[in-house]
Design an enzyme around this catalytic site. Structure first.
Site, PDB file in Angstrom:
ATOM      1  N   GLU A 238      -2.437  -4.700  -2.399  1.00  0.00           N
ATOM      2  CA  GLU A 238      -3.513  -5.697  -4.009  1.00  0.00           C
ATOM      3  C   GLU A 238      -3.437  -5.239  -5.295  1.00  0.00           C
ATOM      4  O   GLU A 238      -3.305  -6.328  -6.205  1.00  0.00           O
ATOM      5  CB  GLU A 238      -4.725  -6.084  -3.400  1.00  0.00           C
ATOM      6  CG  GLU A 238      -4.933  -7.036  -2.968  1.00  0.00           C
ATOM      7  CD  GLU A 238      -5.479  -5.869  -0.880  1.00  0.00           C
ATOM      8  OE1 GLU A 238      -4.833  -5.047  -0.707  1.00  0.00           O
ATOM      9  OE2 GLU A 238      -6.394  -6.212  -0.595  1.00  0.00           O
TER      10      GLU A 238
ATOM     11  N   CYS B 195      -4.358   0.885  -2.229  1.00  0.00           N
ATOM     12  CA  CYS B 195      -4.045  -0.952  -1.938  1.00  0.00           C
ATOM     13  C   CYS B 195      -2.662  -1.824  -2.095  1.00  0.00           C
ATOM     14  O   CYS B 195      -2.322  -1.342  -3.445  1.00  0.00           O
ATOM     15  CB  CYS B 195      -4.903  -0.956  -1.377  1.00  0.00           C
ATOM     16  SG  CYS B 195      -6.646  -0.511  -0.842  1.00  0.00           S
TER      17      CYS B 195
ATOM     18  N   ASN C 190       0.888  -1.289   0.090  1.00  0.00           N
ATOM     19  CA  ASN C 190      -0.299  -0.063   0.064  1.00  0.00           C
ATOM     20  C   ASN C 190       0.958   1.455  -0.275  1.00  0.00           C
ATOM     21  O   ASN C 190       1.914   1.465   0.589  1.00  0.00           O
ATOM     22  CB  ASN C 190      -1.496   0.174   1.014  1.00  0.00           C
ATOM     23  CG  ASN C 190      -0.455  -0.159   2.514  1.00  0.00           C
ATOM     24  OD1 ASN C 190       0.477  -0.690   2.902  1.00  0.00           O
ATOM     25  ND2 ASN C 190      -1.646   0.441   3.418  1.00  0.00           N
TER      26      ASN C 190
ATOM     27  N   CYS D 146     -11.151  -3.537  -4.278  1.00  0.00           N
ATOM     28  CA  CYS D 146      -9.725  -4.262  -4.953  1.00  0.00           C
ATOM     29  C   CYS D 146     -10.346  -5.755  -5.461  1.00  0.00           C
ATOM     30  O   CYS D 146      -9.892  -6.100  -6.354  1.00  0.00           O
ATOM     31  CB  CYS D 146      -8.552  -4.585  -3.823  1.00  0.00           C
ATOM     32  SG  CYS D 146      -7.311  -2.817  -3.487  1.00  0.00           S
TER      33      CYS D 146
ATOM     34  N   CYS E 217     -10.546  -5.139   0.685  1.00  0.00           N
ATOM     35  CA  CYS E 217     -11.008  -4.000   0.427  1.00  0.00           C
ATOM     36  C   CYS E 217     -12.164  -3.989  -1.285  1.00  0.00           C
ATOM     37  O   CYS E 217     -12.186  -4.842  -1.479  1.00  0.00           O
ATOM     38  CB  CYS E 217     -10.997  -2.729   0.162  1.00  0.00           C
ATOM     39  SG  CYS E 217      -9.774  -1.758  -1.297  1.00  0.00           S
TER      40      CYS E 217
ATOM     41  N   GLU F 107       0.467   5.103   0.332  1.00  0.00           N
ATOM     42  CA  GLU F 107      -0.630   6.526   0.444  1.00  0.00           C
ATOM     43  C   GLU F 107      -0.246   7.772   0.633  1.00  0.00           C
ATOM     44  O   GLU F 107       1.262   7.906  -0.224  1.00  0.00           O
ATOM     45  CB  GLU F 107      -0.666   6.524   1.967  1.00  0.00           C
ATOM     46  CG  GLU F 107      -1.060   4.816   3.241  1.00  0.00           C
ATOM     47  CD  GLU F 107      -1.732   4.785   3.962  1.00  0.00           C
ATOM     48  OE1 GLU F 107      -0.907   6.263   5.443  1.00  0.00           O
ATOM     49  OE2 GLU F 107      -2.365   3.558   4.716  1.00  0.00           O
TER      50      GLU F 107
HETATM   51  N1  THU Z   1      -5.158  -1.666   2.383  1.00  0.00           N
HETATM   52  C1  THU Z   1      -4.648  -2.200   1.831  1.00  0.00           C
HETATM   53  O1  THU Z   1      -3.211  -2.383   1.205  1.00  0.00           O
HETATM   54  N2  THU Z   1      -5.374  -3.614   1.630  1.00  0.00           N
HETATM   55  C2  THU Z   1      -6.006  -3.547   2.119  1.00  0.00           C
HETATM   56  O2  THU Z   1      -6.996  -5.169   1.562  1.00  0.00           O
HETATM   57  C3  THU Z   1      -7.312  -3.576   3.385  1.00  0.00           C
HETATM   58  C4  THU Z   1      -6.581  -1.838   3.814  1.00  0.00           C
HETATM   59  C5  THU Z   1      -4.562  -0.304   2.988  1.00  0.00           C
HETATM   60  C6  THU Z   1      -5.057   0.788   2.279  1.00  0.00           C
HETATM   61  C7  THU Z   1      -4.334   2.368   3.232  1.00  0.00           C
HETATM   62  O3  THU Z   1      -3.301   2.404   2.935  1.00  0.00           O
HETATM   63  C8  THU Z   1      -4.195   0.905   4.758  1.00  0.00           C
HETATM   64  O4  THU Z   1      -4.369   0.180   4.608  1.00  0.00           O
HETATM   65  C9  THU Z   1      -5.225   1.143   5.875  1.00  0.00           C
HETATM   66  O5  THU Z   1      -6.784   1.094   4.780  1.00  0.00           O
END
Ligand code: THU
Length: 160
Positions: free
Chosen positions: A74, A72, A61, A114, A111, A63
């Site tokens: 994935e 994310c 991930n 994804c 999520c 940000e």
């Molecule tokens: N996140 C992911 O990378 N994958 C998931 O399956 C759930 C959430 C990340 C997005 C964000 O950077 C952090 O986790 C908090 O939501």
């Protein structure tokens, strides 16, 4: 009125119950968390995609101060695989997450956005993606995205 019931089958494995290649994919997802850029959530997610020819592509991930601009793990991994190996089908995807140094006991679940992208990649290559959601207490395995995204929107829905 018609009522329909949808069943979803998941399997939960100990690490030593997974095949060697699945175990390695989970390890790659765990290692991929080191590339996570998560100064806001402090939630570090790693993903690893295995292609039909055995190539593994990782993602994590990423940000941004403008929250929706991040991505994310994935989708980072799946889009990287699509960009670098467009002609090689994706066959498996492993995901792992940690807070600080501790991996989560329960599997982290993709999520909604994804899930839709995983669904699109299945459609693109015409084969289900084996999804491995790692947790220290067990790895949940879904054979394809359908159990995680029933009644999903697919390309054919536009051709009515
Ligand atoms: N996140 C992911 O990378 N994958 C998931 O399956 C759930 C959430 C990340 C997005 C964000 O950077 C952090 O986790 C908090 O939501």
């Amino acid at each position: 009125m018609i009522e329909r019931k949808i069943e979803a089958i998941f399997r939960i494995f100990e690490m030593d119950e997974l095949s060697e290649e699945d175990r390695q994919l989970v390890e790659s997802a765990k290692n991929a968390t080191s590339g996570s850029y998560a100064p806001y959530s402090k939630f570090h997610v790693g993903a690893a995609v295995r292609l039909e020819d055995g190539t593994v592509v990782i993602g994590s991930n990423q940000e941004n101060a403008a929250y929706p601009s991040g991505l994310c793990a994935e989708r980072t991994a799946l889009f990287a695989a699509g960009a670098q190996h467009p002609d090689v089908p994706v066959v498996a995807l492993a995901i792992a997450a940690r807070k600080g140094k501790r991996f989560l006991p329960q599997p982290v679940s993709p999520c909604g956005a994804c899930r839709q992208v995983i669904s699109g990649v299945e459609e693109r290559y015409g084969c289900p993606i084996r999804i491995l959601l790692y947790g220290t207490e067990g790895t949940l395995v879904s054979e394809g995205i359908t159990p995680l995204l029933p009644l999903r929107f697919v390309e054919n829905d536009m051709n009515v």
